[in-house]
Write a protein that holds these residues in place. Sequence first.
Motif, PDB file in Angstrom:
ATOM      1  N   ALA A  61      75.225  60.961  18.479  1.00  0.00           N
ATOM      2  CA  ALA A  61      76.219  60.190  19.257  1.00  0.00           C
ATOM      3  C   ALA A  61      76.335  58.798  18.644  1.00  0.00           C
ATOM      4  N   SER A  62      76.856  58.763  17.449  1.00  0.00           N
ATOM      5  CA  SER A  62      76.888  57.495  16.706  1.00  0.00           C
ATOM      6  C   SER A  62      77.814  56.476  17.351  1.00  0.00           C
ATOM      7  N   ASN A  63      78.764  56.910  18.184  1.00  0.00           N
ATOM      8  CA  ASN A  63      79.682  55.963  18.833  1.00  0.00           C
ATOM      9  C   ASN A  63      79.180  55.499  20.190  1.00  0.00           C
ATOM     10  N   GLN A  64      78.075  56.056  20.620  1.00  0.00           N
ATOM     11  CA  GLN A  64      77.505  55.729  21.927  1.00  0.00           C
ATOM     12  C   GLN A  64      76.715  54.424  21.832  1.00  0.00           C
ATOM     13  N   ARG A  65      76.632  53.650  22.949  1.00  0.00           N
ATOM     14  CA  ARG A  65      75.791  52.468  23.025  1.00  0.00           C
ATOM     15  C   ARG A  65      74.466  52.852  23.668  1.00  0.00           C
ATOM     16  N   TRP A  66      73.346  52.316  23.073  1.00  0.00           N
ATOM     17  CA  TRP A  66      72.012  52.725  23.469  1.00  0.00           C
ATOM     18  C   TRP A  66      71.143  51.509  23.797  1.00  0.00           C
ATOM     19  N   LEU A  67      70.412  51.605  24.929  1.00  0.00           N
ATOM     20  CA  LEU A  67      69.389  50.606  25.272  1.00  0.00           C
ATOM     21  C   LEU A  67      68.044  51.307  25.164  1.00  0.00           C
ATOM     22  N   ILE A  68      67.236  50.890  24.170  1.00  0.00           N
ATOM     23  CA  ILE A  68      65.944  51.520  23.909  1.00  0.00           C
ATOM     24  C   ILE A  68      64.876  50.603  24.492  1.00  0.00           C
ATOM     25  N   TYR A  69      64.206  51.069  25.555  1.00  0.00           N
ATOM     26  CA  TYR A  69      63.265  50.259  26.334  1.00  0.00           C
ATOM     27  C   TYR A  69      61.825  50.700  26.065  1.00  0.00           C
ATOM     28  N   SER A  70      60.920  49.667  25.991  1.00  0.00           N
ATOM     29  CA  SER A  70      59.491  49.962  25.850  1.00  0.00           C
ATOM     30  C   SER A  70      58.713  48.861  26.547  1.00  0.00           C
ATOM     31  N   ASN A  71      57.570  49.231  27.155  1.00  0.00           N
ATOM     32  CA  ASN A  71      56.715  48.195  27.743  1.00  0.00           C
ATOM     33  C   ASN A  71      55.503  47.908  26.847  1.00  0.00           C
ATOM     34  N   LYS A  72      55.700  48.194  25.558  1.00  0.00           N
ATOM     35  CA  LYS A  72      54.674  47.880  24.561  1.00  0.00           C
ATOM     36  C   LYS A  72      55.246  46.886  23.533  1.00  0.00           C
ATOM     37  N   SER A  73      54.339  46.264  22.786  1.00  0.00           N
ATOM     38  CA  SER A  73      54.778  45.302  21.772  1.00  0.00           C
ATOM     39  C   SER A  73      55.486  45.994  20.633  1.00  0.00           C
ATOM     40  N   GLU A  74      56.292  45.230  19.967  1.00  0.00           N
ATOM     41  CA  GLU A  74      56.991  45.740  18.793  1.00  0.00           C
ATOM     42  C   GLU A  74      55.964  46.074  17.713  1.00  0.00           C
ATOM     43  N   LEU A  75      56.137  47.258  17.077  1.00  0.00           N
ATOM     44  CA  LEU A  75      55.212  47.676  16.031  1.00  0.00           C
ATOM     45  C   LEU A  75      55.391  46.820  14.779  1.00  0.00           C
ATOM     46  N   GLU A  76      54.297  46.741  13.971  1.00  0.00           N
ATOM     47  CA  GLU A  76      54.435  46.077  12.675  1.00  0.00           C
ATOM     48  C   GLU A  76      55.418  46.878  11.827  1.00  0.00           C
ATOM     49  N   PRO A  77      56.185  46.243  10.989  1.00  0.00           N
ATOM     50  CA  PRO A  77      57.221  46.952  10.205  1.00  0.00           C
ATOM     51  C   PRO A  77      56.694  48.161   9.439  1.00  0.00           C
ATOM     52  N   SER A  78      55.463  48.063   8.894  1.00  0.00           N
ATOM     53  CA  SER A  78      54.935  49.168   8.089  1.00  0.00           C
ATOM     54  C   SER A  78      54.616  50.404   8.931  1.00  0.00           C
ATOM     55  N   LYS A  79      54.516  50.229  10.263  1.00  0.00           N
ATOM     56  CA  LYS A  79      54.177  51.352  11.142  1.00  0.00           C
ATOM     57  C   LYS A  79      55.342  51.761  12.043  1.00  0.00           C
ATOM     58  N   ASP A  80      56.466  51.142  11.825  1.00  0.00           N
ATOM     59  CA  ASP A  80      57.616  51.361  12.720  1.00  0.00           C
ATOM     60  C   ASP A  80      58.548  52.410  12.136  1.00  0.00           C
ATOM     61  N   TRP A  81      58.558  53.643  12.785  1.00  0.00           N
ATOM     62  CA  TRP A  81      59.422  54.727  12.301  1.00  0.00           C
ATOM     63  C   TRP A  81      60.896  54.460  12.588  1.00  0.00           C
ATOM     64  N   LEU A  82      61.157  53.515  13.471  1.00  0.00           N
ATOM     65  CA  LEU A  82      62.553  53.198  13.808  1.00  0.00           C
ATOM     66  C   LEU A  82      63.028  51.899  13.122  1.00  0.00           C
ATOM     67  N   LEU A  83      62.319  51.499  12.076  1.00  0.00           N
ATOM     68  CA  LEU A  83      62.649  50.224  11.434  1.00  0.00           C
ATOM     69  C   LEU A  83      64.084  50.193  10.929  1.00  0.00           C
ATOM     70  N   ASP A  84      64.568  51.325  10.394  1.00  0.00           N
ATOM     71  CA  ASP A  84      65.940  51.342   9.868  1.00  0.00           C
ATOM     72  C   ASP A  84      66.957  51.090  10.982  1.00  0.00           C
ATOM     73  N   ILE A  85      66.676  51.639  12.164  1.00  0.00           N
ATOM     74  CA  ILE A  85      67.588  51.417  13.300  1.00  0.00           C
ATOM     75  C   ILE A  85      67.430  49.991  13.813  1.00  0.00           C
ATOM     76  N   ARG A  86      66.182  49.508  13.879  1.00  0.00           N
ATOM     77  CA  ARG A  86      65.914  48.180  14.424  1.00  0.00           C
ATOM     78  C   ARG A  86      66.603  47.086  13.585  1.00  0.00           C
ATOM     79  N   LEU A  87      66.663  47.305  12.255  1.00  0.00           N
ATOM     80  CA  LEU A  87      67.238  46.289  11.375  1.00  0.00           C
ATOM     81  C   LEU A  87      68.732  46.090  11.603  1.00  0.00           C
ATOM     82  N   ARG A  88      69.401  47.162  12.134  1.00  0.00           N
ATOM     83  CA  ARG A  88      70.832  46.984  12.404  1.00  0.00           C
ATOM     84  C   ARG A  88      71.113  46.825  13.899  1.00  0.00           C
ATOM     85  N   ALA A  89      70.009  46.757  14.679  1.00  0.00           N
ATOM     86  CA  ALA A  89      70.150  46.606  16.124  1.00  0.00           C
ATOM     87  C   ALA A  89      69.873  45.156  16.515  1.00  0.00           C
ATOM     88  N   LYS A  90      69.889  44.892  17.831  1.00  0.00           N
ATOM     89  CA  LYS A  90      69.585  43.582  18.386  1.00  0.00           C
ATOM     90  C   LYS A  90      68.428  43.747  19.360  1.00  0.00           C
TER      91      LYS A  90
END
Length: 868
Positions: A61-90
Amino acid sequence: MNNQKISESLASLFTTHSVVFWHDVDAEFVGVLDSLDLDEVQFIRLDDTSALRVKLDLECASNQRWLIYSNKSELEPSKDWLLDIRLRAKTFSADSTSILLDDLGLASQTLRGHLKERTKFLRAKDRVERLKRLVVPLDTAEDLDRKMLAVLVRADQPEFFAMLLRLFAALAAEDEVDLNAQSKSWQEIVANDLAPAFWALAKQEMGYEEAEPTLRDLLLRILVTDFCRSLLGAIPESLRHFMLPDRALAANATVFTARWRSDLGYYTSYNAISAAVAKEFNLSPILAGLSAEDLAESMTFEDAERCIVKDLKDRIIAGAGANMESVYALIARRRDGHWASRVLAQGNEGTKALAASYDALEAAARFFELKANCNGGFSFASAKVGLEKYQSELFRLDQLYRRFNYATEAVEPMGWAVLHELRELIEAAYSGWFIPQLGSAWAKVLEGDDGLLSSWRVPGIDNQQDFFARQVQPLFESGTKRVFVVISDAFRYEVAEELVQEFNSKNRFKAALGSQLGVLPSYTALGMAALLPHETLAYKINSNLDVMVDGQIVATTEQRSNHLAKFGGVAIKAEDLLALGKDKGREFVRDRRLVYVYHDRIDLIGDKQSSETKTFEAAADTLTELSQLVGFIINSLNGSTVLVTADHGFIYQESPLEDADKSKLEEKSEGTLKAKKRYLLGQGIGTSSKAWCGNTSLTAGTTPEGSLDFWVPKGASRFHFAGGARFVHGSAMPQEIVVPVITVRVSESDGAKIRMVEFSVLGASNKVVTNTQRFEFIQTEPVSERVLPRTVLVGLRDGDRLISDEQKLTFDSTSQLLDERKRSVFLTVLSGSYDRNQDYYLIARDAATQVEVMRIPLKVDLAFTNDF
């Protein structure tokens, strides 16, 4: 932050980004997710959803808007599997710490905990605002602490050296030094729990680590380390345990102290604090065991400078003019250092006195060197030979004597006794050897049937009374439209020689020094009249014994001006001409072809008993004033030719005179009209065995009927001491009758242009392999009238960033020998990592203009650390 505010903030983010991450670390808002008013936004609870599932959902659903919620700290970049998404997200944050992260522009959520630990610092809004100006997105916790420290101490840059400078400078307040003081900045560091961060920096930058660290202890160790690293001999055992232990990082102590000393805003605090530290260590006994060579590169403590001065003084006394090369080299090196800096001497009495000490030492060394060449005394085949010898060489003894005594006057206010012995020896050599020896040799060519007194003519030297006819008139005949004549009272030959050097150091100025044989007696009224254009000179027998020019008295400026008007000229005092300024000055000279300008400083001061001891100070002022006056004439009044001359010279000695210096006349000869210390005028006074005798018709060209007989004391003796006796003129010693004539012209030719002396690096210094490395330079040509000395600041740089201390070097040698034009400097490299394949640069910048004058690429490969 309430629900509505959260919804509005998120909605704003979704206008520009389709994916928003929300890390609610403390789960403060987990209960409000379902109540948020967000249209067409899909929620993903990251803690309950795999990273792969998230990726697949977002791709489908590439045209959909997504709010990705977590109650944990942001992972270090080397351990973050969603880094590619995070870099183009806010990223969205709703808690106060996250808001602060966003406000500071920090990218990493991992700093949340660190910011909570720094709550005390962050409570103050003004501190946060100043911190924001320093922070960059990728800052770490260590970076933030360093910048918070910079804010607290109000450092110019968030660098440890800048912070240390502020903290140490605060130990010297209102001329009082307290090494144990707890400054306001340090109290704030402690109150905001940042002291551990500061000491961590001290360990990182300086290798300083103590169980109970203090600023006082750090300061002492930095200064002692700098001092010991600079020594070229053995390190004093009593200081060794105070040195910073890490040899590589200890180099930073040298770089830091060099920057502190050279900072015009902080050097006064360095001077005061280093003096307090020297006192703390009772440094004098330690320094007593070190030679000037051991201390040649040491700039840490003023006490070391004074030890060097004493050492050099002892060498000059012991050497008596022999083997002075090492003395000159050490003087040159120390003048480039901190404690004898001519720049800093303007605002510091101690530095002024030390700079003057080296001036005195150099003058003394050169005086004794010249004396050693003349130890056999003086002998002249004729007056012509004697005058030539004086003008080519012997005048230097007068000049060096003046320079020495003028310099020592700047040292005396400090109460230092270091130059007293040398001063006594110089005085004995000058007043007890040079003047008597010169007087004796000069008398032999002055007296007798063929002596100078019998003719008062010397082949190749014009007489003073012929000045206008021989110096000025030929200029008009060659096409010069306007001539300025500057006459400075008692401006003797050796002072004029120094002024010529000053003129020739200026662009477009071309000055040459000549001389004329002064009138006898050598005093103002006769000398001033002789310099005017005239057909006749004659005395008027009145109370003043005025000298008449073409039948008119010319004792005042107004009377001289009236006389000069007949020749299209005018007379004016120097101060009055300068007061006119450019426009009125041009108007004043516009219709005049001849302008006589009268200057009086040396005679004004020297010819009074109350001020005669300031004669050499008056000579220094004269050099400054005449340089300004001639500059004004040429640059503002469009003068193209200026002649600078005098009515007479002078003799001066520092020591009080004794009866042996007096040619006491038992009684005045009948017919005496005027009796002064150095001359007696009258009619029919006959001769005296105690004096050189003659008539002004011969020695000044006065008319037979308007002439007077004279007696002048032989050598440097005086007839009497009334009214002061140290400064005198009137008799026939070379210092009195060799009257200078400086011709200053404006020239646009290449020969009249000045340039700075050239220099280059010696050897293949293309790699730095130790943290303290020596660089040697060669001045490629001698300094001359048109090739001027150059002072540069030398340092190693990475781009524009200094990676070493910066050292001052002056290239001012006049020697024709290459070996005597070599200069060397030690540079200390900042501890750190350097790319051995990258080019760094040895750079020299002009000390006055900061213009780069040399850039040499080199590699930095710190394979070795210098032993202390």
